[in-house]
Design an enzyme around this catalytic site. Sequence first.
Site, PDB file in Angstrom:
ATOM      1  CD  GLU A 299      81.476  70.094  32.901  1.00 20.27           C
ATOM      2  OE1 GLU A 299      82.481  69.416  32.643  1.00 20.27           O
ATOM      3  OE2 GLU A 299      80.408  69.611  33.328  1.00 20.27           O
ATOM      4  CB  CYS A 334      88.496  71.997  27.683  1.00 21.37           C
ATOM      5  SG  CYS A 334      86.957  71.667  26.836  1.00 21.37           S
TER       6      CYS A 334
HETATM    7  P1  NAP Z   1      89.396  81.151  33.147  1.00 21.37           P
HETATM    8  O1  NAP Z   1      90.544  82.065  33.164  1.00 21.37           O
HETATM    9  O2  NAP Z   1      89.225  80.213  34.281  1.00 21.37           O
HETATM   10  O3  NAP Z   1      88.096  82.083  33.017  1.00 21.37           O
HETATM   11  C1  NAP Z   1      86.795  81.532  32.927  1.00 21.37           C
HETATM   12  C2  NAP Z   1      85.803  82.561  33.425  1.00 21.37           C
HETATM   13  O4  NAP Z   1      86.020  82.767  34.837  1.00 21.37           O
HETATM   14  C3  NAP Z   1      85.946  83.917  32.764  1.00 21.37           C
HETATM   15  O5  NAP Z   1      84.681  84.477  32.564  1.00 21.37           O
HETATM   16  C4  NAP Z   1      86.741  84.690  33.812  1.00 21.37           C
HETATM   17  O6  NAP Z   1      86.569  86.088  33.712  1.00 21.37           O
HETATM   18  C5  NAP Z   1      86.120  84.154  35.082  1.00 21.37           C
HETATM   19  N1  NAP Z   1      86.892  84.400  36.295  1.00 21.37           N
HETATM   20  C6  NAP Z   1      88.198  84.735  36.420  1.00 21.37           C
HETATM   21  N2  NAP Z   1      88.521  84.858  37.724  1.00 21.37           N
HETATM   22  C7  NAP Z   1      87.393  84.613  38.446  1.00 21.37           C
HETATM   23  C8  NAP Z   1      87.092  84.565  39.835  1.00 21.37           C
HETATM   24  N3  NAP Z   1      87.990  84.819  40.766  1.00 21.37           N
HETATM   25  N4  NAP Z   1      85.820  84.260  40.194  1.00 21.37           N
HETATM   26  C9  NAP Z   1      84.881  83.982  39.269  1.00 21.37           C
HETATM   27  N5  NAP Z   1      85.116  84.013  37.944  1.00 21.37           N
HETATM   28  C10 NAP Z   1      86.365  84.315  37.534  1.00 21.37           C
HETATM   29  O7  NAP Z   1      89.371  80.269  31.820  1.00 21.37           O
HETATM   30  P2  NAP Z   1      89.450  80.763  30.319  1.00 21.37           P
HETATM   31  O8  NAP Z   1      90.834  81.209  30.027  1.00 21.37           O
HETATM   32  O9  NAP Z   1      88.328  81.676  30.012  1.00 21.37           O
HETATM   33  O10 NAP Z   1      89.144  79.399  29.547  1.00 21.37           O
HETATM   34  C11 NAP Z   1      90.104  78.431  29.319  1.00 21.37           C
HETATM   35  C12 NAP Z   1      89.984  77.317  30.340  1.00 21.37           C
HETATM   36  O11 NAP Z   1      88.671  76.783  30.300  1.00 21.37           O
HETATM   37  C13 NAP Z   1      90.903  76.150  30.031  1.00 21.37           C
HETATM   38  O12 NAP Z   1      91.444  75.675  31.234  1.00 21.37           O
HETATM   39  C14 NAP Z   1      89.962  75.121  29.410  1.00 21.37           C
HETATM   40  O13 NAP Z   1      90.410  73.803  29.521  1.00 21.37           O
HETATM   41  C15 NAP Z   1      88.706  75.373  30.176  1.00 21.37           C
HETATM   42  N6  NAP Z   1      87.517  74.899  29.465  1.00 21.37           N
HETATM   43  C16 NAP Z   1      86.897  73.791  29.912  1.00 21.37           C
HETATM   44  C17 NAP Z   1      85.797  73.296  29.230  1.00 21.37           C
HETATM   45  C18 NAP Z   1      85.077  72.058  29.680  1.00 21.37           C
HETATM   46  O14 NAP Z   1      83.970  71.818  29.220  1.00 21.37           O
HETATM   47  N7  NAP Z   1      85.654  71.267  30.569  1.00 21.37           N
HETATM   48  C19 NAP Z   1      85.335  73.969  28.102  1.00 21.37           C
HETATM   49  C20 NAP Z   1      85.991  75.119  27.686  1.00 21.37           C
HETATM   50  C21 NAP Z   1      87.090  75.591  28.384  1.00 21.37           C
HETATM   51  P3  NAP Z   1      87.636  87.022  32.958  1.00 21.37           P
HETATM   52  O15 NAP Z   1      87.584  86.649  31.534  1.00 21.37           O
HETATM   53  O16 NAP Z   1      87.133  88.393  33.205  1.00 21.37           O
HETATM   54  O17 NAP Z   1      88.959  86.732  33.611  1.00 21.37           O
END
Ligand code: NAP
Length: 528
Positions: A299, A334
């Site tokens: 997602e 999101c």
């Molecule tokens: P993110 O930067 O993509 O991080 C999400 C998770 O992925 C974190 O646990 C992060 O760890 C981890 N991660 C980072 N780099 C990685 C890699 N190379 N391999 C595997 N995992 C990795 O997103 P965020 O800032 O936490 O959340 C905001 C985003 O989520 C926004 O784009 C929002 O729209 C989206 N979102 C979508 C939904 C939905 O249901 N569609 C719901 C909520 C949020 P670290 O924290 O250690 O970097």
Amino acid sequence: MSTKQRKAGCGLELPPFTNEPIFPGCDDPTVREGFGAAIAQVREQLGRTYPLFIDGKDVLTEQTIDSVNPADPDEVVGRACQATTREVEEALSAAQKAFESWRDTSPSERAEYLVRAARIARERIYYYSAWQLLEEGKQWAQAYNDLAEGIDFLEYYAREMIRLGQPQDMGSYAGEVNEYFYQPKGVAVVIAPWNFPFAISCGMCAAAIVTGNCVVFKPSNQSPVVGHHLVEIFQEVGLPAGVFNYVPGRGSEIGDYLVDSPKTSLVAFTGSMEVGLRIIERAGRTHPGQTQVKKVVCEMGGKNAIIIDDEIDDMDKAIGDVLYSAFGYQGQKCSACSRLIVLDSIYDTFVPRLVEAARKLKIGPAEDPENYMGPLIDQAAQAKALEYIDLARQEGKILYCSEVPEKGFYVPLTVVEGITPENRLAQEEVFGPVLAVMRVRDFEQALAWANSTKFALTGGVFSRNAKHIEAARREFRVGNLYFNRSCVGAMVQIQPFGGFKMSGVGTKAGGPDYLLHFMDPRSVTTQP
Ligand code: NAP
């Protein structure tokens, strides 16, 4: 299929699912008392160290990170131990070992763990919410509803597994008996974002666990303390060792390892498009020792629009709902509205009134329920949003840019007009309190502009024109579309949540198909 699996659903009788009541309001005396006591209790516990949890045991690491209060970065909410690839490997092995027996635990028994976990979260709803005020800068209502959603996931997926755990009789051909049933995939790596730090983590982990998979959970490094609440809850309900493992650490350091491991059968991810697409690509490669094609439940982000038609019932309600969709939790959802598309014939009435209402919104620490908007999650998010505000000055005309407190990761609440689909502000996810306003000549153009991004997550339309409503139902192509209300706050079961295009792979959390992504179906034929 084991005898235990055959008895699926027989052991646990649950009343039909109903949603947990949402936040009753800041003026409710129980709420005031609940939050008052919980914030005081949490303040006494700040600064603790949170270990990893692997194979039923706490694991301390040398390296820790400070998780701070975004409204006051000098305040350390907790210190989170950091997994390296060594601990990740141990967690994957523990999950793989636990899978051998967890896979054959009956669905109803697995569901019972979830129902007990829901009970604990419900009993401690103020306590767990109070942590989100301090670690994530969530307002009272936002934190409370995050907990309520997590409870819904636990209760709903428990019932869903009881339904799906019953083998189906597929009918008979030439005297043969045919059955159809599901089995879990194996080791599920769950990678979560920080913005719904309990609900989303809990939902993905609960789905994996109740379907019979064993979990290695990596919370976001911005929300490890709230992530640890799942350890407390799952430990308390007595989940067998290895079924749930918790490995906070930097995504950039351990993310690839988790995804690439031949032990991983499934990755459940919620987060940004950039990381999500990377995971999908990497999970598609086969590594030595791998015996299974990996499934990715993914997602991602959004660039959501609300359309204001020229015939609307209640302008004040529409303004309130737009502000809530755009600036609730600082726009860090999101589902947040980041594009407001207004028909020319109503534009000069609606937009000035919206801006006037925006000026009245108070900004400050989420702990104080008087504040409508708080800080962003961290300095990087603050810097990114400020860059977009600079861009807004170049691409459009700023209608309002608020004052903000000096200390903390605040970003001004910003409304900018004159944005068109070619602008970056109309295409890129800001994930902050920046609302791009777009003027269109008619409803047809409004729909075309609404659909003009690579995302397809949520959308909203305010209208009482039946033809326009019908056109939007058909052509406004998003995962969750709302008429005459905000475009945030989907509820489990009644509004399965998630998008398509670059917003996700269409798995719909909290919906009737979700658990199927965590299992493989089997067909068994017996000739008597
Ligand atoms: P993110 O930067 O993509 O991080 C999400 C998770 O992925 C974190 O646990 C992060 O760890 C981890 N991660 C980072 N780099 C990685 C890699 N190379 N391999 C595997 N995992 C990795 O997103 P965020 O800032 O936490 O959340 C905001 C985003 O989520 C926004 O784009 C929002 O729209 C989206 N979102 C979508 C939904 C939905 O249901 N569609 C719901 C909520 C949020 P670290 O924290 O250690 O970097």
